[in-house]
Scaffold this motif. Structure first.
Motif, short mmCIF file in Angstrom:
data_model
loop_
_atom_site.label_atom_id
_atom_site.label_comp_id
_atom_site.label_asym_id
_atom_site.label_seq_id
_atom_site.Cartn_x
_atom_site.Cartn_y
_atom_site.Cartn_z
N THR A 1 -9.23 -48.43 98.70
CA THR A 1 -8.52 -47.21 98.28
C THR A 1 -8.32 -46.24 99.44
N GLN B 1 -6.57 -43.97 102.17
CA GLN B 1 -5.32 -43.22 102.13
C GLN B 1 -4.23 -43.98 102.89
N LYS B 2 -3.09 -44.13 102.24
CA LYS B 2 -2.00 -44.91 102.81
C LYS B 2 -1.57 -44.41 104.18
N THR C 1 -10.32 -41.80 101.36
CA THR C 1 -10.03 -42.54 100.14
C THR C 1 -9.43 -41.64 99.08
N MET C 2 -8.56 -42.20 98.26
CA MET C 2 -7.94 -41.43 97.19
C MET C 2 -8.88 -41.20 96.02
N THR C 3 -10.06 -41.82 96.04
CA THR C 3 -10.99 -41.69 94.92
C THR C 3 -11.88 -40.47 95.03
N GLU D 1 -0.66 -40.89 96.91
CA GLU D 1 -0.33 -42.31 96.84
C GLU D 1 1.03 -42.60 97.46
N LYS D 2 1.83 -41.54 97.67
CA LYS D 2 3.14 -41.70 98.30
C LYS D 2 3.15 -41.18 99.73
#
Length: 431
Positions: A131, A133-134, A361-363, A379-380
């Motif tokens: 997870t 970060q993109k 992380t996005m969590t 997420e984008k």
């Protein structure tokens, strides 16, 4: 985009010095050194780690030494202005650090040169790797290879003065593009006699205040073909549509010098010369910190930039931040990987989050309502093109000057993107 060193492009000579005859696996000598489990591990971090979370550095080292008790960890704190030129010199002298922090816009030139080991086979051993970060992962991942590990991030949100919006009749944070435009107009009407007041502080020399609109409209900065040649995408219909949406907000909200950068946002908000800005968490905190007005602490809020193209959604934010890499010429690659593993562990990420930044992380998010705007739309998130010469584009300020020309009215979006797109392509494709 992180701050950049004067060394913008890795030459062929430097590429050779960075990789020499080293492979992406430890050499025999390195394996023997690690097998001895005794020696010194050298880590280069930026000054933020020293000033904002020194206890995190100590905790990671303590965990590391549970596995390698006879290894001494030496942490050297660097400055963004010259850390890459120092690394280049160290590589030429065969004295590279074992772990190095880079900004996520600085990695491409080094991964292209083979300067860092591939950690792809170890990815699952790093906390939260599924997870990440993109915008940080994009700086590290090339196919199935992983040349660095996301460390921490930072993004931008709309920072606003609740009291000034309320005085203009706006009682809640805008959630749509129309609501934002209506709020800007209400602020402009309320303060029509104050020519120094900006309903929305959004100057031209602020790429991360403008480029989210490009990505929101389906555009991008540049693309690479199968032969490896880069082409600017800033003149495509989608990118131009996004830039025109941005220019609409600039025209409606920005008063004063449109050629300025975004560092003036916090002082303007603190002084009541602006009601909103598109700023980092650090800029937001400055509004009510010692440099601003502490009395404004409860009057400041944040919300994500509404999408002009998708009602009720968020414009894709740029995710800046740092990553950690293990140089291919490190003699202690196994130790280095373990230290990075401990420094990016979940407990450390919670500490970075508490320090005002984004976790890798996005969590993990903050429950602080004042920071709510910074955790939506990640997420984008996007990053700069993974081109080895991108740092040279940044050093030349090509994107900034293009946006200044558009914001100031010197050029139309079509004229500016055509002219600067060719310049960007020239730098990206330089040998």
């Amino acid at each position: 985009m992180k701050r950049l060193s004067p060394c913008a492009v890795v030459t062929l000579c430097l590429a050779a010095s960075l990789t020499a005859c080293t492979s992406t696996s430890p050499s025999t000598g390195a394996a023997q050194a690690d097998a001895a489990d005794k020696g010194t591990l050298t880590v280069w971090l930026q000054a933020e780690a020293q000033s904002l979370w020194p206890t995190s550095v100590e905790a990671a080292t303590a965990e590391f030494r549970k596995k390698y008790p006879d290894v001494t960890v030496t942490v050297s704190y660097q400055a963004w202005a010259d850390h890459l030129s120092k690394f280049d010199a160290a590589a030429q002298a065969d004295k590279v650090p074992d772990v190095i922090e880079l900004g996520n816009s600085e990695t491409a030139q080094y991964t292209a040169a083979g300067a860092f080991i591939d950690l792809g086979g170890q990815r699952g051993t790093f906390d939260n790797s599924a997870t990440w970060q993109k915008g940080l992962l994009d700086a590290c991942a090339v196919g199935q290879k992983l040349f660095c590990v996301p460390y921490y991030g930072g993004t931008r949100a709309v920072v606003y003065r609740k009291d000034l919006l309320a005085e203009a009749g706006v009682t809640k944070a805008p959630t749509t593009w129309k609501e934002l435009q209506d709020a800007v107009q209400a602020l402009a009407d309320k303060n029509r006699d104050n020519t120094n007041f900006s309903p929305f502080f959004l100057p031209g020399q602020h790429p991360y205040g403008a480029l989210p609109f490009v990505f929101d409209a389906g555009g991008s900065i540049a693309s690479q073909n199968a032969e490896g040649r880069w082409t600017s995408q800033l003149s495509t219909p989608s990118s131009l549509s996004g830039l025109k949406n941005w220019k609409t907000l600039v025209d409606a909200g920005m008063r004063g010098d449109r050629t300025a950068n975004d560092l003036g946002a916090a002082p303007a908000l603190a002084a009541g010369r602006a009601a909103m800005s598109f700023s980092t968490n650090g800029q937001m905190v400055k509004v009510f910190g010692p440099e601003g007005d502490p009395a404004l602490k409860e009057k400041i809020g944040s919300f994500p930039m509404p999408s002009p193209t998708r009602d009720g959604e968020v414009a894709p934010p740029y995710l800046g931040g740092s990553v950690l890499a293990v140089p291919a010429k490190s003699a202690h690659q196994q130790w280095a990987s373990e230290w990075v593993r401990q420094f990016t562990a979940t407990e450390r990420q919670k500490e970075f989050l508490a320090g005002g930044f984004l976790a890798n992380t996005m969590t993990l998010t903050s429950d602080d309502p004042q920071r709510a705007g910074y955790f939506q739309g990640l997420e984008k998130s996007w990053s700069v093109p993974p081109a080895r010469n991108w740092a040279a584009v940044e050093k030349a300020n090509l994107v900034k000057q293009m946006l200044v020309d558009i914001a100031s009215g010197k050029s139309t979006p079509e004229e500016a993107t055509a002219a600067y797109g060719k310049k960007i392509e020239g730098v990206l494709n330089a040998s």
